[in-house]
Design a protein around this motif. Structure first.
Motif, PDB file in Angstrom:
ATOM      1  N   ALA A 173       0.835  -1.210   0.000  1.00 53.25           N
ATOM      2  CA  ALA A 173       0.000   0.000   0.000  1.00 53.25           C
ATOM      3  C   ALA A 173       0.864   1.253   0.000  1.00 53.25           C
ATOM      4  O   ALA A 173       0.570   2.230  -0.708  1.00 53.25           O
ATOM      5  N   LYS A 174       1.955   1.227   0.777  1.00 56.53           N
ATOM      6  CA  LYS A 174       2.852   2.383   0.822  1.00 56.53           C
ATOM      7  C   LYS A 174       3.534   2.585  -0.522  1.00 56.53           C
ATOM      8  O   LYS A 174       3.676   3.722  -0.995  1.00 56.53           O
ATOM      9  N   LEU A 175       3.931   1.513  -1.161  1.00 61.74           N
ATOM     10  CA  LEU A 175       4.608   1.602  -2.455  1.00 61.74           C
ATOM     11  C   LEU A 175       3.677   2.214  -3.504  1.00 61.74           C
ATOM     12  O   LEU A 175       4.063   3.105  -4.266  1.00 61.74           O
ATOM     13  N   LEU A 193      -6.566  10.449  -3.505  1.00 55.94           N
ATOM     14  CA  LEU A 193      -6.017   9.537  -2.500  1.00 55.94           C
ATOM     15  C   LEU A 193      -7.062   8.538  -1.999  1.00 55.94           C
ATOM     16  O   LEU A 193      -6.770   7.737  -1.114  1.00 55.94           O
ATOM     17  N   GLY A 194      -8.272   8.626  -2.552  1.00 59.98           N
ATOM     18  CA  GLY A 194      -9.345   7.763  -2.083  1.00 59.98           C
ATOM     19  C   GLY A 194      -9.953   8.216  -0.773  1.00 59.98           C
ATOM     20  O   GLY A 194     -10.592   7.431  -0.062  1.00 59.98           O
ATOM     21  N   THR A 195      -9.773   9.504  -0.462  1.00 55.79           N
ATOM     22  CA  THR A 195     -10.271  10.047   0.805  1.00 55.79           C
ATOM     23  C   THR A 195     -11.752  10.384   0.693  1.00 55.79           C
ATOM     24  O   THR A 195     -12.201  10.953  -0.297  1.00 55.79           O
ATOM     25  N   TRP A 225      -5.398  11.599  10.893  1.00 54.55           N
ATOM     26  CA  TRP A 225      -3.977  11.266  11.071  1.00 54.55           C
ATOM     27  C   TRP A 225      -3.512  10.201  10.069  1.00 54.55           C
ATOM     28  O   TRP A 225      -2.324  10.124   9.732  1.00 54.55           O
ATOM     29  N   LYS A 226      -4.461   9.386   9.584  1.00 61.38           N
ATOM     30  CA  LYS A 226      -4.080   8.294   8.687  1.00 61.38           C
ATOM     31  C   LYS A 226      -3.566   8.802   7.343  1.00 61.38           C
ATOM     32  O   LYS A 226      -2.845   8.081   6.653  1.00 61.38           O
ATOM     33  N   LEU A 227      -3.935  10.016   6.971  1.00 64.21           N
ATOM     34  CA  LEU A 227      -3.375  10.593   5.751  1.00 64.21           C
ATOM     35  C   LEU A 227      -1.871  10.805   5.884  1.00 64.21           C
ATOM     36  O   LEU A 227      -1.136  10.791   4.903  1.00 64.21           O
ATOM     37  N   GLY A 267      -7.162   5.776   0.819  1.00 66.66           N
ATOM     38  CA  GLY A 267      -8.423   5.115   1.121  1.00 66.66           C
ATOM     39  C   GLY A 267      -8.980   5.356   2.504  1.00 66.66           C
ATOM     40  O   GLY A 267      -9.586   4.446   3.086  1.00 66.66           O
ATOM     41  N   ASN A 268      -8.822   6.571   3.021  1.00 64.18           N
ATOM     42  CA  ASN A 268      -9.284   6.861   4.374  1.00 64.18           C
ATOM     43  C   ASN A 268     -10.617   7.612   4.381  1.00 64.18           C
ATOM     44  O   ASN A 268     -10.895   8.399   3.472  1.00 64.18           O
TER      45      ASN A 268
END
Length: 246
Positions: free
Chosen positions: A2-4, A58-60, A198-200, A211-212
């Protein structure tokens, strides 16, 4: 994995975010200098909308729940008391509370160098404080409170003092709240719990989390004039805001 994946997506997002700030900067300047505060305020509101829209890359997603909107009118000033998780707390607060003319207490360093953001902080009614100079900070917050009281605006304060980088709450600091209580005596206190912002920033400023769902929950407002014990009020606000964290 996911980070990649988030590296290229974050790069695209930052390009869009930067363009948004650059585009709105001259629009803000023209709105304020030519048409005045009202036009500038509308411009700032829509800047927040497009910042939020950009995070869709970002899927936010955003959820804003305010079961007390009928109790929160524009006939008196507000003090919005919120936990603080990231810079992405700010655009939704401005947008969803836009009819209340939301203003912030911000650190002095944000007052220069950032297109759109710095201009609004300097000219939109917010206050810039030097965290290393307690006397300046208290005096500036007091003046800010008087502005909010006179003009019936909404002051946002993050009493934790700094962002939570992992979602864990920090204790409320009383000094800033007490100063606002003194200078905005007719205020309606509105506690707000912010979740998942914070998850962003879970990896830092780059890459960003994907995806947050950021959620904002408004709690029952409190009429400051009806409160006799302000220290007890601060403890109550801290419990209310933190209890709804997930």
């Amino acid at each position: 994995m996911a980070k990649l994946i988030s590296y290229p997506i974050s790069a695209i997002y930052y390009l869009v975010f930067g363009l948004t700030l650059v585009i709105f900067h001259p629009i803000q300047w023209i709105a304020l200098r030519v048409f005045g505060y009202g036009a500038h305020k509308i411009t700032v509101d829509w800047l927040q909308f497009w910042i939020m829209a950009g995070t869709a890359i970002l899927g936010t997603r955003y959820s804003f729940k305010n079961p007390y909107k009928d109790k929160i009118g524009t006939d008196r000033p507000l003090i919005l008391v919120c936990n603080h998780q990231s810079l992405y707390d700010i655009p939704p607060l401005i947008w969803f509370f836009r009819k209340h003319h939301v203003k912030f207490i911000s650190k002095k360093s944000l007052g220069k160098g950032i297109p759109s953001v710095s201009f609004n902080l300097r000219h939109g009614g917010s206050v810039l404080i030097d965290r290393k100079n307690a006397a300046q900070a208290v005096a500036a917050i007091a003046q800010f409170g008087e502005y909010i009281e006179t003009n019936k605006r909404a002051a946002v304060i993050f009493p934790e003092g700094t962002r939570s980088r992992n979602g864990q709450p920090k204790p409320f600091q009383a000094k800033g709240l007490l100063t606002l209580f003194d200078t905005i005596p007719s205020a309606l206190i509105v506690p707000v719990t912010i979740n998942n912002s914070w998850k962003l920033w879970r990896y830092g400023s780059f890459p960003l989390g994907l995806g947050n769902k950021l959620s904002f929950l408004v709690h029952e407002p409190i009429v400051l004039e009806m409160v006799s014990d302000r220290q007890a009020l601060i403890a109550q606000l801290e419990k209310t805001v933190h209890h709804a964290l997930k």
